[in-house]
Scaffold this motif. Structure first.
Motif, PDB file in Angstrom:
ATOM      1  N   MET A   1      51.848  55.187  28.080  1.00  0.00           N
ATOM      2  CA  MET A   1      50.946  54.866  29.191  1.00  0.00           C
ATOM      3  C   MET A   1      50.782  56.102  30.079  1.00  0.00           C
ATOM      4  O   MET A   1      51.757  56.712  30.488  1.00  0.00           O
ATOM      5  CB  MET A   1      51.495  53.698  30.005  1.00  0.00           C
ATOM      6  N   THR A   2      49.539  56.455  30.361  1.00  0.00           N
ATOM      7  CA  THR A   2      49.278  57.620  31.190  1.00  0.00           C
ATOM      8  C   THR A   2      49.630  57.327  32.649  1.00  0.00           C
ATOM      9  O   THR A   2      49.806  56.184  33.054  1.00  0.00           O
ATOM     10  CB  THR A   2      47.803  58.029  31.095  1.00  0.00           C
ATOM     11  N   THR A   3      49.700  58.415  33.430  1.00  0.00           N
ATOM     12  CA  THR A   3      50.042  58.261  34.846  1.00  0.00           C
ATOM     13  C   THR A   3      48.998  57.446  35.593  1.00  0.00           C
ATOM     14  O   THR A   3      49.328  56.588  36.418  1.00  0.00           O
ATOM     15  CB  THR A   3      50.184  59.647  35.491  1.00  0.00           C
ATOM     16  N   ASN A   4      47.708  57.697  35.305  1.00  0.00           N
ATOM     17  CA  ASN A   4      46.641  56.953  35.988  1.00  0.00           C
ATOM     18  C   ASN A   4      46.690  55.472  35.656  1.00  0.00           C
ATOM     19  O   ASN A   4      46.512  54.615  36.530  1.00  0.00           O
ATOM     20  CB  ASN A   4      45.272  57.525  35.603  1.00  0.00           C
ATOM     21  N   ASN A   5      46.925  55.171  34.376  1.00  0.00           N
ATOM     22  CA  ASN A   5      47.014  53.760  33.988  1.00  0.00           C
ATOM     23  C   ASN A   5      48.212  53.075  34.643  1.00  0.00           C
ATOM     24  O   ASN A   5      48.147  51.902  35.032  1.00  0.00           O
ATOM     25  CB  ASN A   5      47.116  53.641  32.472  1.00  0.00           C
ATOM     26  N   ARG A   6      49.326  53.814  34.753  1.00  0.00           N
ATOM     27  CA  ARG A   6      50.506  53.255  35.389  1.00  0.00           C
ATOM     28  C   ARG A   6      50.236  52.961  36.862  1.00  0.00           C
ATOM     29  O   ARG A   6      50.652  51.919  37.382  1.00  0.00           O
ATOM     30  CB  ARG A   6      51.691  54.210  35.252  1.00  0.00           C
ATOM     31  N   LYS A   7      49.529  53.866  37.532  1.00  0.00           N
ATOM     32  CA  LYS A   7      49.214  53.658  38.943  1.00  0.00           C
ATOM     33  C   LYS A   7      48.280  52.464  39.124  1.00  0.00           C
ATOM     34  O   LYS A   7      48.433  51.680  40.066  1.00  0.00           O
ATOM     35  CB  LYS A   7      48.588  54.918  39.536  1.00  0.00           C
ATOM     36  N   ARG A   8      47.295  52.334  38.220  1.00  0.00           N
ATOM     37  CA  ARG A   8      46.390  51.182  38.303  1.00  0.00           C
ATOM     38  C   ARG A   8      47.152  49.879  38.094  1.00  0.00           C
ATOM     39  O   ARG A   8      46.901  48.884  38.771  1.00  0.00           O
ATOM     40  CB  ARG A   8      45.279  51.312  37.259  1.00  0.00           C
ATOM     41  N   LEU A   9      48.085  49.894  37.140  1.00  0.00           N
ATOM     42  CA  LEU A   9      48.883  48.695  36.880  1.00  0.00           C
ATOM     43  C   LEU A   9      49.757  48.348  38.082  1.00  0.00           C
ATOM     44  O   LEU A   9      49.894  47.174  38.439  1.00  0.00           O
ATOM     45  CB  LEU A   9      49.745  48.907  35.639  1.00  0.00           C
ATOM     46  N   GLU A  10      50.329  49.359  38.728  1.00  0.00           N
ATOM     47  CA  GLU A  10      51.156  49.109  39.902  1.00  0.00           C
ATOM     48  C   GLU A  10      50.337  48.510  41.039  1.00  0.00           C
ATOM     49  O   GLU A  10      50.791  47.598  41.732  1.00  0.00           O
ATOM     50  CB  GLU A  10      51.810  50.415  40.364  1.00  0.00           C
ATOM     51  N   ARG A  11      49.107  49.027  41.233  1.00  0.00           N
ATOM     52  CA  ARG A  11      48.258  48.490  42.301  1.00  0.00           C
ATOM     53  C   ARG A  11      47.810  47.061  41.999  1.00  0.00           C
ATOM     54  O   ARG A  11      47.649  46.242  42.904  1.00  0.00           O
ATOM     55  CB  ARG A  11      47.041  49.398  42.511  1.00  0.00           C
ATOM     56  N   ALA A  12      47.595  46.777  40.719  1.00  0.00           N
ATOM     57  CA  ALA A  12      47.108  45.449  40.348  1.00  0.00           C
ATOM     58  C   ALA A  12      48.226  44.440  40.135  1.00  0.00           C
ATOM     59  O   ALA A  12      47.952  43.232  40.059  1.00  0.00           O
ATOM     60  CB  ALA A  12      46.271  45.549  39.068  1.00  0.00           C
ATOM     61  N   SER A  13      49.469  44.904  40.061  1.00  0.00           N
ATOM     62  CA  SER A  13      50.574  44.004  39.714  1.00  0.00           C
ATOM     63  C   SER A  13      50.736  42.823  40.679  1.00  0.00           C
ATOM     64  O   SER A  13      50.998  41.697  40.220  1.00  0.00           O
ATOM     65  CB  SER A  13      51.875  44.796  39.604  1.00  0.00           C
ATOM     66  N   PRO A  14      50.592  43.004  42.013  1.00  0.00           N
ATOM     67  CA  PRO A  14      50.722  41.826  42.891  1.00  0.00           C
ATOM     68  C   PRO A  14      49.678  40.755  42.603  1.00  0.00           C
ATOM     69  O   PRO A  14      49.977  39.554  42.632  1.00  0.00           O
ATOM     70  CB  PRO A  14      50.559  42.408  44.301  1.00  0.00           C
ATOM     71  N   PHE A  15      48.444  41.182  42.322  1.00  0.00           N
ATOM     72  CA  PHE A  15      47.377  40.221  42.047  1.00  0.00           C
ATOM     73  C   PHE A  15      47.592  39.529  40.695  1.00  0.00           C
ATOM     74  O   PHE A  15      47.351  38.324  40.559  1.00  0.00           O
ATOM     75  CB  PHE A  15      46.020  40.926  42.066  1.00  0.00           C
ATOM     76  N   ILE A  16      48.067  40.309  39.712  1.00  0.00           N
ATOM     77  CA  ILE A  16      48.346  39.711  38.413  1.00  0.00           C
ATOM     78  C   ILE A  16      49.444  38.666  38.526  1.00  0.00           C
ATOM     79  O   ILE A  16      49.334  37.557  37.977  1.00  0.00           O
ATOM     80  CB  ILE A  16      48.742  40.814  37.400  1.00  0.00           C
ATOM     81  N   LEU A  17      50.508  38.999  39.250  1.00  0.00           N
ATOM     82  CA  LEU A  17      51.604  38.056  39.426  1.00  0.00           C
ATOM     83  C   LEU A  17      51.144  36.813  40.176  1.00  0.00           C
ATOM     84  O   LEU A  17      51.519  35.684  39.818  1.00  0.00           O
ATOM     85  CB  LEU A  17      52.749  38.730  40.179  1.00  0.00           C
ATOM     86  N   MET A  18      50.312  37.002  41.206  1.00  0.00           N
ATOM     87  CA  MET A  18      49.821  35.861  41.969  1.00  0.00           C
ATOM     88  C   MET A  18      48.987  34.934  41.096  1.00  0.00           C
ATOM     89  O   MET A  18      49.131  33.704  41.165  1.00  0.00           O
ATOM     90  CB  MET A  18      48.997  36.351  43.166  1.00  0.00           C
ATOM     91  N   VAL A  19      48.121  35.505  40.261  1.00  0.00           N
ATOM     92  CA  VAL A  19      47.295  34.691  39.368  1.00  0.00           C
ATOM     93  C   VAL A  19      48.161  33.919  38.382  1.00  0.00           C
ATOM     94  O   VAL A  19      47.932  32.725  38.121  1.00  0.00           O
ATOM     95  CB  VAL A  19      46.278  35.581  38.624  1.00  0.00           C
ATOM     96  N   LEU A  20      49.184  34.568  37.835  1.00  0.00           N
ATOM     97  CA  LEU A  20      50.073  33.901  36.886  1.00  0.00           C
ATOM     98  C   LEU A  20      50.819  32.741  37.552  1.00  0.00           C
ATOM     99  O   LEU A  20      50.981  31.669  36.956  1.00  0.00           O
ATOM    100  CB  LEU A  20      51.069  34.911  36.309  1.00  0.00           C
ATOM    101  N   ILE A  21      51.272  32.954  38.794  1.00  0.00           N
ATOM    102  CA  ILE A  21      51.975  31.888  39.515  1.00  0.00           C
ATOM    103  C   ILE A  21      51.048  30.702  39.769  1.00  0.00           C
ATOM    104  O   ILE A  21      51.432  29.532  39.591  1.00  0.00           O
ATOM    105  CB  ILE A  21      52.548  32.428  40.839  1.00  0.00           C
ATOM    106  N   ILE A  22      49.811  30.996  40.176  1.00  0.00           N
ATOM    107  CA  ILE A  22      48.847  29.913  40.440  1.00  0.00           C
ATOM    108  C   ILE A  22      48.540  29.134  39.169  1.00  0.00           C
ATOM    109  O   ILE A  22      48.481  27.890  39.175  1.00  0.00           O
ATOM    110  CB  ILE A  22      47.562  30.497  41.058  1.00  0.00           C
TER     111      ILE A  22
END
Length: 258
Positions: A1-22
């Protein structure tokens, strides 16, 4: 995983987790046919938010501005008291144990006393938000000033700096990361204080809405009120995080490089 992709995943991780919980929440409620009067599904909560949106917005605005008033007082008192404690070893030793004992007291116990003093309404809610949120600010400011490196202070003294110069030009800037860290903790506590006070000493606000919804067995509306409080607290937390990032980036350069 590239650095840019990792940063995008880190920024999106709270929203992904919230969607999964819902999604998991919704699936569990539907799979086990959980009654809305016991534990409403996210779709039921959303339906109540749409149905009562104007009433929720009115109560949310009341809770928000009351919390901000109490929080603003907490910032002023916390910074001044923290500066006093951090700049004087005697003040730190004398005040800190008393503040710790005071912070251990349940703030909900103060609400009946505040009602006697100020009546039902804004006063108890503002003061409860203040009482529950000023302690982290005071402690972090005091810690930032009191832990100033002795070697650095000695060098500044040799260069002609006075005690006041050391505190204001070095100590306070050095305390800014502590300060913003305390703000992010204190704002969530302030919303808790306001909501708890409104549940017992107000006829407006999200706390009052929770009591009204619970007494009429509208659990979807009660959960909608809780959701609104969480969103407001999270929004203020993110605001302080943004300000912290743009004002104290120097304090995090090591972690950013990593």
């Amino acid at each position: 995983m590239t650095t840019n992709n990792r940063k995008r995943l880190e920024r999106a991780s709270p929203f992904i987790l919230m969607v999964l919980i819902i999604l998991l929440w919704e699936v569990i409620c539907r799979a086990f046919s959980v009654s809305e009067f016991v534990f409403p599904a996210p779709t039921a909560i959303w339906a109540k938010m749409v149905e009562f949106h104007s009433e929720i917005a009115r109560h949310a605005w009341r809770t928000f501005w009351v919390t901000m008033v109490g929080f603003g007082i907490a910032i002023v008192v916390g910074v001044l008291l923290g500066f006093l404690m951090g700049s004087s070893r005697l003040a730190y030793t004398a005040i800190y144990p008393l503040m710790t004992a005071f912070n251990a007291l349940p703030k909900a116990a103060f609400i009946p006393i505040l009602v006697v003093w100020f009546g039902i309404g804004v006063g108890p809610a503002v003061l409860t938000a203040f009482l529950i949120s000023f302690f982290p600010i005071t402690v972090n400011i005091a810690t930032g000033l009191a832990t100033l490196e002795p070697e650095l202070e000695d060098v500044l003294r040799v260069l002609g700096a006075k005690r006041w110069d050391v505190l204001t030009k070095v100590g306070l800037p050095r305390s800014m990361p502590y300060f913003f860290g305390s703000l992010k903790v204190a704002i969530t506590l302030a919303f808790v204080g306001t909501t708890v006070s409104e549940m017992t000493a107000s006829n407006e606000g999200i706390g009052y809405l929770l009591i009204s919804a619970g007494s009429s067995m509208q659990m979807g509306l009660a959960f909608a009120g809780l959701l609104v409080v969480g969103v407001m607290a999270m929004a203020m937390y993110e605001l302080f995080s943004w300000v912290e990032k743009h004002t104290t980036g120097w304090a995090h350069r090591g972690s950013q490089a990593a």
